[in-house]
Design a protein around this motif. Structure first.
Motif, PDB file in Angstrom:
ATOM      1  N   LYS A 130      16.409 -66.602  53.471  1.00 47.52           N
ATOM      2  CA  LYS A 130      17.050 -65.440  52.854  1.00 47.52           C
ATOM      3  C   LYS A 130      17.888 -64.667  53.868  1.00 47.52           C
ATOM      4  O   LYS A 130      18.878 -64.039  53.509  1.00 47.52           O
ATOM      5  N   LEU A 145      12.422 -58.581  55.926  1.00 47.11           N
ATOM      6  CA  LEU A 145      12.127 -59.671  55.003  1.00 47.11           C
ATOM      7  C   LEU A 145      10.749 -60.275  55.272  1.00 47.11           C
ATOM      8  O   LEU A 145      10.012 -60.599  54.339  1.00 47.11           O
ATOM      9  N   PHE A 146      10.374 -60.415  56.546  1.00 46.40           N
ATOM     10  CA  PHE A 146       9.060 -60.936  56.902  1.00 46.40           C
ATOM     11  C   PHE A 146       7.959 -60.011  56.403  1.00 46.40           C
ATOM     12  O   PHE A 146       6.964 -60.451  55.844  1.00 46.40           O
ATOM     13  N   PRO A 181      10.551 -70.992  57.033  1.00 50.61           N
ATOM     14  CA  PRO A 181       9.995 -69.976  56.125  1.00 50.61           C
ATOM     15  C   PRO A 181      11.066 -69.403  55.194  1.00 50.61           C
ATOM     16  O   PRO A 181      12.254 -69.367  55.523  1.00 50.61           O
ATOM     17  N   ASP A 182      10.603 -68.973  54.025  1.00 54.17           N
ATOM     18  CA  ASP A 182      11.533 -68.457  53.014  1.00 54.17           C
ATOM     19  C   ASP A 182      12.315 -67.245  53.493  1.00 54.17           C
ATOM     20  O   ASP A 182      13.483 -67.086  53.163  1.00 54.17           O
ATOM     21  N   PHE A 183      11.670 -66.357  54.270  1.00 57.51           N
ATOM     22  CA  PHE A 183      12.382 -65.157  54.704  1.00 57.51           C
ATOM     23  C   PHE A 183      13.531 -65.501  55.649  1.00 57.51           C
ATOM     24  O   PHE A 183      14.538 -64.802  55.670  1.00 57.51           O
ATOM     25  N   ASN A 207       8.143 -57.805  53.931  1.00 55.20           N
ATOM     26  CA  ASN A 207       8.096 -57.823  52.477  1.00 55.20           C
ATOM     27  C   ASN A 207       7.423 -59.086  51.957  1.00 55.20           C
ATOM     28  O   ASN A 207       6.670 -59.034  50.985  1.00 55.20           O
ATOM     29  N   GLU A 208       7.691 -60.225  52.595  1.00 49.51           N
ATOM     30  CA  GLU A 208       7.054 -61.464  52.163  1.00 49.51           C
ATOM     31  C   GLU A 208       5.551 -61.420  52.434  1.00 49.51           C
ATOM     32  O   GLU A 208       4.760 -61.868  51.614  1.00 49.51           O
ATOM     33  N   ARG A 209       5.173 -60.864  53.560  1.00 51.98           N
ATOM     34  CA  ARG A 209       3.753 -60.761  53.903  1.00 51.98           C
ATOM     35  C   ARG A 209       3.029 -59.821  52.940  1.00 51.98           C
ATOM     36  O   ARG A 209       1.903 -60.090  52.532  1.00 51.98           O
ATOM     37  N   ASP A 210       3.688 -58.726  52.547  1.00 53.87           N
ATOM     38  CA  ASP A 210       3.083 -57.761  51.626  1.00 53.87           C
ATOM     39  C   ASP A 210       2.939 -58.314  50.218  1.00 53.87           C
ATOM     40  O   ASP A 210       2.063 -57.881  49.467  1.00 53.87           O
ATOM     41  N   GLU A 211       3.809 -59.256  49.830  1.00 53.24           N
ATOM     42  CA  GLU A 211       3.741 -59.842  48.491  1.00 53.24           C
ATOM     43  C   GLU A 211       2.556 -60.781  48.335  1.00 53.24           C
ATOM     44  O   GLU A 211       2.109 -60.999  47.225  1.00 53.24           O
ATOM     45  N   LYS A 212       2.078 -61.332  49.416  1.00 55.98           N
ATOM     46  CA  LYS A 212       0.964 -62.308  49.336  1.00 55.98           C
ATOM     47  C   LYS A 212      -0.358 -61.631  49.200  1.00 55.98           C
ATOM     48  O   LYS A 212      -0.685 -60.591  49.376  1.00 55.98           O
TER      49      LYS A 212
END
Length: 65
Positions: free
Chosen positions: A7, A57-58, A2-4, A60-65
């Motif tokens: 990062k 990071l997880f 995963p991207d997070f 933030n990535e989940r909130d962006e989707k």
């Protein structure tokens, strides 16, 4: 991967993990010195902080989707 996680980890984190594996494998656990205990505590603190960073990071990535 995963991207997070990409990062969250960089090459120095991999070096820290490899150093920990090497040192934890060579500790004399029956006779730990102060330096060994300090290293263990600092690695535990690093692990907790890395876990918090991954969680942020997880999230933030989940909130962006």
């Amino acid at each position: 991967m995963p991207d997070f996680l990409k990062k969250a980890f960089d090459k120095f984190d991999i070096l820290i993990i490899l150093a920990a594996v090497f040192l934890f494998g060579h500790f004399d656990y029956d006779n730990l010195s102060t330096i060994d205990k300090l290293y263990m505590a600092s690695f535990a603190a690093w692990g907790v902080m890395k876990g918090i960073r991954i969680y942020i990071l997880f999230r933030n990535e989940r909130d962006e989707k």
